[in-house]
Each structure stands twice: as structure tokens, then as C-alpha cells.
Scaffold this motif. Structure first.
Motif, PDB file in Angstrom:
ATOM      1  N   HIS A  22       0.829  -1.203   0.000  1.00  0.00           N
ATOM      2  CA  HIS A  22       0.000   0.000   0.000  1.00  0.00           C
ATOM      3  C   HIS A  22       0.862   1.251   0.000  1.00  0.00           C
ATOM      4  O   HIS A  22       0.651   2.184  -0.779  1.00  0.00           O
ATOM      5  N   LEU A  26       1.230   3.922  -2.965  1.00  0.00           N
ATOM      6  CA  LEU A  26       0.871   5.310  -2.632  1.00  0.00           C
ATOM      7  C   LEU A  26       1.955   6.265  -3.127  1.00  0.00           C
ATOM      8  O   LEU A  26       1.664   7.321  -3.702  1.00  0.00           O
ATOM      9  N   ILE A  35      -3.942   9.646 -10.964  1.00  0.00           N
ATOM     10  CA  ILE A  35      -5.355   9.979 -10.705  1.00  0.00           C
ATOM     11  C   ILE A  35      -5.798  11.130 -11.607  1.00  0.00           C
ATOM     12  O   ILE A  35      -6.934  11.156 -12.100  1.00  0.00           O
ATOM     13  N   PHE A  54      -3.510  -0.179  -6.781  1.00  0.00           N
ATOM     14  CA  PHE A  54      -3.482   0.757  -5.657  1.00  0.00           C
ATOM     15  C   PHE A  54      -4.779   0.675  -4.843  1.00  0.00           C
ATOM     16  O   PHE A  54      -4.748   0.591  -3.604  1.00  0.00           O
ATOM     17  N   LEU A  55      -5.897   0.703  -5.551  1.00  0.00           N
ATOM     18  CA  LEU A  55      -7.180   0.649  -4.843  1.00  0.00           C
ATOM     19  C   LEU A  55      -7.340  -0.687  -4.114  1.00  0.00           C
ATOM     20  O   LEU A  55      -7.871  -0.725  -2.997  1.00  0.00           O
ATOM     21  N   ARG A  58      -5.140  -0.527  -1.061  1.00  0.00           N
ATOM     22  CA  ARG A  58      -5.735   0.382  -0.075  1.00  0.00           C
ATOM     23  C   ARG A  58      -6.957  -0.263   0.574  1.00  0.00           C
ATOM     24  O   ARG A  58      -7.168  -0.161   1.773  1.00  0.00           O
ATOM     25  N   TYR A  62      -7.263  -1.194   4.509  1.00  0.00           N
ATOM     26  CA  TYR A  62      -8.328  -0.565   5.291  1.00  0.00           C
ATOM     27  C   TYR A  62      -9.386  -1.559   5.744  1.00  0.00           C
ATOM     28  O   TYR A  62     -10.066  -1.318   6.733  1.00  0.00           O
TER      29      TYR A  62
ATOM     30  N   GLN B 344     -11.244  10.864   1.804  1.00  0.00           N
ATOM     31  CA  GLN B 344     -10.062  10.447   2.547  1.00  0.00           C
ATOM     32  C   GLN B 344      -9.536   9.127   1.999  1.00  0.00           C
ATOM     33  O   GLN B 344      -8.331   8.952   1.833  1.00  0.00           O
ATOM     34  N   PHE B 345     -10.460   8.205   1.701  1.00  0.00           N
ATOM     35  CA  PHE B 345     -10.038   6.891   1.192  1.00  0.00           C
ATOM     36  C   PHE B 345      -9.339   7.037  -0.163  1.00  0.00           C
ATOM     37  O   PHE B 345      -8.264   6.467  -0.387  1.00  0.00           O
ATOM     38  N   ALA B 346      -9.923   7.835  -1.063  1.00  0.00           N
ATOM     39  CA  ALA B 346      -9.345   7.974  -2.405  1.00  0.00           C
ATOM     40  C   ALA B 346      -8.174   8.948  -2.422  1.00  0.00           C
ATOM     41  O   ALA B 346      -7.234   8.783  -3.193  1.00  0.00           O
ATOM     42  N   ALA B 348      -6.019   9.835   0.141  1.00  0.00           N
ATOM     43  CA  ALA B 348      -4.858   9.396   0.921  1.00  0.00           C
ATOM     44  C   ALA B 348      -4.072  10.575   1.507  1.00  0.00           C
ATOM     45  O   ALA B 348      -2.960  10.863   1.081  1.00  0.00           O
TER      46      ALA B 348
END
Lengths: 87, 381
Positions: A22, A26, A35, A54-55, A58, A62, B344-346, B348
């Protein structure tokens, strides 16, 4: 005598690996600003794969990591065998 | 003993596992939403300082990856615009921060007035927007957005050096809007977008407020013309584009509607709230505590574009981000929290050097988030 069960080690390694992946992705996202390309609908297929990775990382860090850790702690408190530890 | 050996213990572990999966991510992602919603200065300052660092890098079109000169020019313009609006809102809510951020607002305005930023509009119109003020020709995007920033700056610094420019642009925009058959000023030749006319209309109201002429018939006529042509009567959302005669050329969509709420909330709070209610009613979705805004109303489908960003499972990236501003401006803490969790999740966020930066957002994304997260609820100011 096993001080730390094998399942604990495997779970720990998995969690650390997910968190590291992650963090690495990032950093890649920050440097490449993919993005922005996605928002402008200008991304390539490899960039799409990178975004999805990445998603996924993440999401895992999480969702799966905390859930696994909580379930592990609960299983330890209740001393439940068979759920996370091999018989 | 039952818990240790029997199926009940296994069930407890599974409940803990899936319960954490469902409830933890949104709770964790949204844990800072309360302080953002209440206007915590340190958080606003942290993000504003990141935006200040980014706009000091003398950005140009090559810093954006849109694939076309027009869109890169728009994003360059949008970065300084949103940064300037964010700084103005921050100073309005926290006057003690004026010393730090007023020079940043000046930087934004000066850059917006520079040739490299005006280029995207000038290339489309084959004339410069500021030189065109005596005429009745378009330039809704450049002049409308710029004038909104000038109006917001005038609220917090009534004697600033751009007051005269604010007067001249407003006079031109009132004339152009009043004479447009569709009630909307063109963004580019032959292109009319209700969302681009929202800041234009709001800037006219802010100017009237600043000069003590808020209750004029002119504003009422402009607002009613805007409502008549721009709002879809069946959903209450904004049409994305109109034709020359004022008829819709695109569907009523989330990205334009959510952004219009943000622009309108300072000047026309009643209209902003009506559109926000439509966004919440027609588009808002709650996914395990994460908020998302659909790009198209329920039952309709469509693709994404440069305005909406990708549309995934019907959710619009831009619409979701822009709605943060509407949720705070229209006093909806629950929706704000859910949307913030998604952002916040997207996005970071990280904290380099005591600042706050959304890693994946880039200069435009951070500037937009600053503007949305500092959109001011009227009754808290």
C-alpha cells in the motif's frame, strides 16, 4: 515449544506485506499523478492496472487487515481453535 | 467452554471479522470529518499551506495530463481559482489567518490575470476576455469564475486593488446575461453550460451586496432566467448543457449540479439549497458508511467525460468531491461525513512538514478539496 503459532506469523507477514505494498503504491501514485490522468479520461491500460492495484492494496489495508487482526484477537481471547490456526 | 470449543466461538470470530470489515473502514476514513465540518483552523491551515506550496511552483499547462491544450488550460485556471476561493473562505471564517493567506490570494488573482492562464479562453474566442468587456460576447468561464473570486476577495478586503476590475467585469456580465436569449452567457462559441453561469450569477449578487444594490430587479430577473432554463423540472438538477434557444443539450447531471451548489451558496443560498436537496434526493448513495454521488439520476445511465471524471457503477468522482462543499455549505453533517470518508479513502492524506496533503490529488485536486472543505455554512459565520 512453539512460542508464536505459525498462523500468527503468517497473518503478521500478510498484514505487513499488504501495508508495505500500500505504501509503495501510494508513493507511485503521488509521483506519477495517475489519478489526474484518470479524471481527464486519458489513462492507458497499464496505468489502469496500476490504479486498480493501488485501490486493491488500499482496500486490503483498510478492510482486510483490520478485520483479520480483530478476528485474530477475538479468537485469542476466546481461545477458539480451528478458525485461524491450523489444527 | 462453549465459546472455546463450540460453534458459538467460531461465530463470534466471524462476526468480529465481518463486523470490522463493514464498519471500520468508513469510521476510520471519516474520523477527521467532524473537525473539518466544524471549521478547525489547524486542519484548514494545513491543507492551505500545501496548496500555497503547490501554486508557488509557477505551474503551467504542461503540469497537467489532460491530453488537450484546452483542458490543460482549464485545469491550470481551475487550480489558481479554487486555491484563491479556498484561501478567501478560510480567511472569512478565520480572520486571524488573513496575514498569512491574503498574499496567497493576491498571487492567485495575479496568476489568473496572466497571459498563460488567459490563453485557453483567448484561443477559443480568438480574442482576449478582458479586452472584450465593452462587447456582449461570451467568456462565461473565464470572466464568471474570475469575478466570483474577485467578489469573495472584496468581502474580506473591501479596499483591495482589484475592486475596479470587479466593477468592470460585473457590468459586462450583467449586460451579457440580460441580453442572452437562453439566459446563459456562452462559455465558448456556441457552448452554454449552466454550471459555468452559476459563479457568474453569484459574482453579480456578491458585487451588488458589496455596493449596496442587492435588492434590484435586475438580479431577480437574472436569477429567474437562470432557474427557468437551467433546472430540470423533473429532478431539480442542473442540465449539463443548453442550446442557443435554451433547450437542454445534455442530461441533468451530478457533476454540474454539485459544483453549482458550491458556487451559488455564497450569493444565492436559497437556490443553492434547492439544488443541493435535489442532489441529495436524486443522487446520494451510502455504501457501508462511504458517501457517493451518482452522475446520472437513478434509472438513467451514461458515460463519464472531462467534467465528471470516470463514472464507476454509476458514481461520479467529480460529483462526489464537489458535493463535500455543498454538504458543508448547506449544513448536512451526516452527508459531509460520508463524503469525507470517501475523499479520505481515495485522496490518501499525509502530513509532510506539518502540512496536510492529499497524495493522489495533485495541485488541482488539493485546491478543489481546500475550496470544498472550507465552503462556509452561512449560519456559522
Amino acid at each position: 515449544m512453539k512460542i508464536v503459532p505459525g498462523s500468527t506469523i503468517r497473518l503478521g507477514i500478510l498484514c505487513v506485506a499488504i501495508l508495505l505494498l500500500h505504501v509503495v503504491l501510494l508513493e507511485v501514485m503521488a509521483r506519477t499523478r495517475i489519478i489526474e490522468k484518470v479524471m481527464a479520461m486519458q489513462f492507458t491500460f497499464p496505468e489502469l492496472l496500476l490504479i486498480l492495484a493501488f485501490l486493491a492494496a488500499r482496500f486490503a489495508s483498510y478492510v482486510l487487515v483490520p478485520a483479520a487482526l480483530v478476528a485474530f484477537v477475538v479468537s485469542r481471547i476466546l481461545n477458539v481453535s480451528g478458525s485461524l490456526e491450523p489444527k | 467452554v462453549i465459546l472455546r470449543r463450540g460453534w458459538l466461538g467460531q461465530v463470534c470470530v466471524l462476526v468480529a471479522f465481518f463486523g470490522t470489515m463493514v464498519f471500520f473502514p468508513a469510521w476510520w476514513s471519516g474520523r477527521d470529518a467532524g473537525s473539518w465540518y466544524s471549521g478547525d483552523l489547524s486542519r484548514q491551515q494545513g491543507l492551505a499551506r500545501t496548496v500555497a506550496v503547490q501554486i508557488q511552483r509557477d505551474l503551467d499547462q504542461q503540469d497537467f495530463f489532460t491530453g488537450t491544450g484546452l483542458y490543460s488550460g482549464e485545469w491550470l485556471f481551475g487550480t489558481y481559482l479554487m486555491a484563491g476561493i479556498g484561501f478567501c473562505q478560510l480567511v472569512r471564517e478565520h480572520p486571524e489567518a488573513a496575514g498569512e493567506f491574503t498574499p496567497r490570494i493576491e498571487t492567485c488573482i495575479q496568476t489568473l490575470l496572466s497571459k498563460k492562464v488567459r490563453e485557453f479562453d483567448a484561443n477559443s474566442w480568438h480574442e482576449d476576455a478582458l479586452s472584450s468587456l465593452p462587447s456582449n460576447v461570451g467568456h462565461a468561464a473565464y470572466l464568471g469564475y474570475l469575478n466570483l473570486l474577485l467578489g469573495l476577495y472584496r468581502e474580506i478586503a473591501p479596499g483591495n486593488s482589484y475592486v475596479g476590475l470587479n466593477d468592470r467585469i460585473t457590468e459586462a456580465l450583467v449586460r451579457r446575461m440580460a441580453t442572452a436569449p437562453s439566459g446563459l452567457v456562452e462559455t465558448y462559441p456556441g457552448e452554454r453550460y449552466p454550471v459555468d453561469n452559476a459563479p457568474l450569477l453569484a459574482s453579480i449578487v456578491l458585487h451588488a451586496r458589496a455596493t449596496g444594490r442587492e435588492s434590484t430587479d435586475v438580479i431577480s430577473r437574472l436569477e429567474s432566467g437562470y432557474r427557468k432554463h437551467s433546472i430540470d423540472p423533473s429532478t431539480g438538477l442542473l442540465f449539463q448543457a443548453l442550446g442557443a434557444d435554451g433547450s437542454p443539450r445534455d442530461a441533468a447531471r451530478g457533476s454540474g449540479s454539485a459544483l453549482a451548489v458550491f458556487y451559488l451558496h455564497r450569493g444565492l443560498p436559497k437556490l443553492a439549497r434547492e439544488i443541493f436537496e435535489a442532489v441529495r434526493r436524486e443522487l446520494a448513495v451510502n455504501v457501508a458508511g462511504f458517501g457517493a454521488i451518482r452522475e446520472y439520476p437513478r434509472g438513467q445511465t451514461g458515460s463519464g467525460d472531462i467534467d465528471s471524471g470516470p463514472v464507476v457503477f454509476g458514481f461520479g468522482f467529480s460529483a462526489t468531491g464537489f458535493s463535500l462543499g455543498g454538504a458543508r455549505a448547506c449544513n448536512d453533517p451526516r452527508l459531509f461525513r460520508r463524503l469525507y470518508a470517501s475523499a479520505q479513502f481515495a485522496g490518501a492524506p499525509i502530513h509532510p512538514d506539518g502540512r496536510l496533503e492529499f497524495v493522489t490529488a495533485g495541485p488541482l485536486g488539493n485546491a478543489i478539496l481546500l475550496a470544498m472543505l472550507t465552503a462556509g455554512p452561512e449560519d456559522q459565520l
